[in-house]
Design an enzyme around this catalytic site. Structure first.
Site, PDB file in Angstrom:
ATOM      1  N   GLU A  92       1.194  -1.236   0.157  1.00 50.68           N
ATOM      2  CA  GLU A  92       0.108  -0.012  -0.037  1.00 50.68           C
ATOM      3  C   GLU A  92       0.948   1.020  -0.223  1.00 50.68           C
ATOM      4  O   GLU A  92       0.139   2.566  -0.442  1.00 50.68           O
ATOM      5  CB  GLU A  92      -0.798   0.007   1.059  1.00 50.68           C
ATOM      6  CG  GLU A  92      -2.080  -1.168   0.940  1.00 50.68           C
ATOM      7  CD  GLU A  92      -3.187  -0.632   2.381  1.00 50.68           C
ATOM      8  OE1 GLU A  92      -2.163  -0.353   2.921  1.00 50.68           O
ATOM      9  OE2 GLU A  92      -3.832  -1.627   1.890  1.00 50.68           O
ATOM     10  N   GLU A 123       7.748 -21.780   7.864  1.00 51.14           N
ATOM     11  CA  GLU A 123       7.631 -20.659   8.765  1.00 51.14           C
ATOM     12  C   GLU A 123       8.806 -21.120   9.879  1.00 51.14           C
ATOM     13  O   GLU A 123       9.043 -20.438  10.914  1.00 51.14           O
ATOM     14  CB  GLU A 123       6.382 -20.581   9.621  1.00 51.14           C
ATOM     15  CG  GLU A 123       6.018 -21.764  10.460  1.00 51.14           C
ATOM     16  CD  GLU A 123       4.556 -21.058  11.444  1.00 51.14           C
ATOM     17  OE1 GLU A 123       4.489 -21.363  12.528  1.00 51.14           O
ATOM     18  OE2 GLU A 123       3.580 -20.913  10.860  1.00 51.14           O
TER      19      GLU A 123
END
Length: 308
Positions: A92, A123
């Site tokens: 963004e 992960e």
């Protein structure tokens, strides 16, 4: 149960974000409205948890902005929901602040496909995080923000450890006190939101807390870098009709000029908001506005002061 799995289970049992809440054991039998009210009440506690960490967050932001002013990058690194939050915040920045996409980067364990599906084992690899950062040529001017609700995710902790070894600025954002991630980072931020409505579902309060903190980090860093004029997004990139209309409105709010003058200024500056404002308020032409902003390192107020 294998020894490593038993050790991990024991570790999870100590985490606030993984705690079981017996008072919610009947939640699947409640009315939809009651569940919604319960969730909403839970979410309402998150801002207070963030508020408790504001001094630490502010200190991290000042350090990040100083590095970015020297050309460094802001890099988020996380797995699962935490990784997605980082990718979202990074994505963004270009349309909101006209940043180059290479300046704010979101890394998620397992790569882009992990945005929409689980990548098994990603992960759990600190080495994967180190490889991802090395592939992007991490330097001492960069900042790495490791994000992990538990504060123990190897990918996030590994990213911070690797970055610190390279001399980069490091921030560890977690939702448990006394986390390994905060300990590994120069700036540890622990937003303790408590146990989740659904046991261990850290996309809920923990995810909300991460989103709020990342909003603070990216927005205030960009304010410090001169990406705003007051509370106006003057580095907005007008990539569609809605944003072109918003660009015109921002120039109008900043200058009070009539529509015809605003359109002329935007035309003279290739549609760029910040230099258009400088044209109108500083009484200079498009090329001069660009030169003044370059000399002021993009800070509109500084550039305006030099026209007076």
């Amino acid at each position: 149960m294998t020894a490593p799995l038993a050790a991990l289970r024991a570790q999870l049992d100590t985490l606030t974000t993984e705690a079981f809440r017996p008072e919610l054991a009947d939640i699947d039998r409640r009315s939809t409205l009651d569940i919604a009210r319960t969730m909403n009440a839970e979410d309402a506690t998150v801002p207070a948890a963030v508020e408790a960490q504001l001094p630490r967050i502010a200190a991290a932001i000042d350090a990040i902005a100083a590095r970015m002013a020297r050309g460094g990058r802001l890099i988020y690194a996380g797995a699962g929901t935490a990784g997605r939050m980082g990718v979202l915040d990074a994505s963004e920045c270009p349309p909101t602040f006209n940043t180059d996409p290479s300046r704010v980067i979101g890394l998620i364990a397992g790569g882009p496909s992990a945005m929409v599906e689980a990548v098994e084992g990603a992960e759990d690899s600190a080495e994967l995080a180190a490889g991802d950062l090395a592939a992007r040529g991490l330097t001492a001017e960069d900042t790495v923000v490791g994000i992990s609700a538990s504060g123990r995710t190897p990918y996030a902790v590994g990213a911070v450890a690797f970055a610190r070894g390279r001399g980069a600025l490091t921030v560890g954002l977690s939702c448990n006190a006394g986390s390994a991630l905060a300990a590994a980072a120069e700036h540890g931020i622990e937003v303790v939101v408590g146990p989740e409505l659904l046991t261990g579902s850290t996309r809920l309060k923990a995810g909300t807390a991460q989103k709020l903190v990342l909003n603070l980090i990216s927005t205030i860093t960009m304010i410090r870098l001169g990406k705003t004029y007051g509370n106006l997004m003057v580095d907005l990139r007008a990539s569609n009709e809605k944003l072109r209309a918003r660009s015109h409105r921002i120039v109008a709010l900043a200058t009070g000029a009539p529509d015809e003058e605003i359109e002329a200024a935007l035309t003279a500056t290739g549609g760029e908001v910040k230099p258009a404002i400088l044209v109108l308020l500083g009484g200079v032409d498009g090329p001069a506005a660009a030169e003044l902003l370059t000399a002021a390192q993009g800070h509109l107020r500084t550039a305006l002061d030099r026209t007076r």
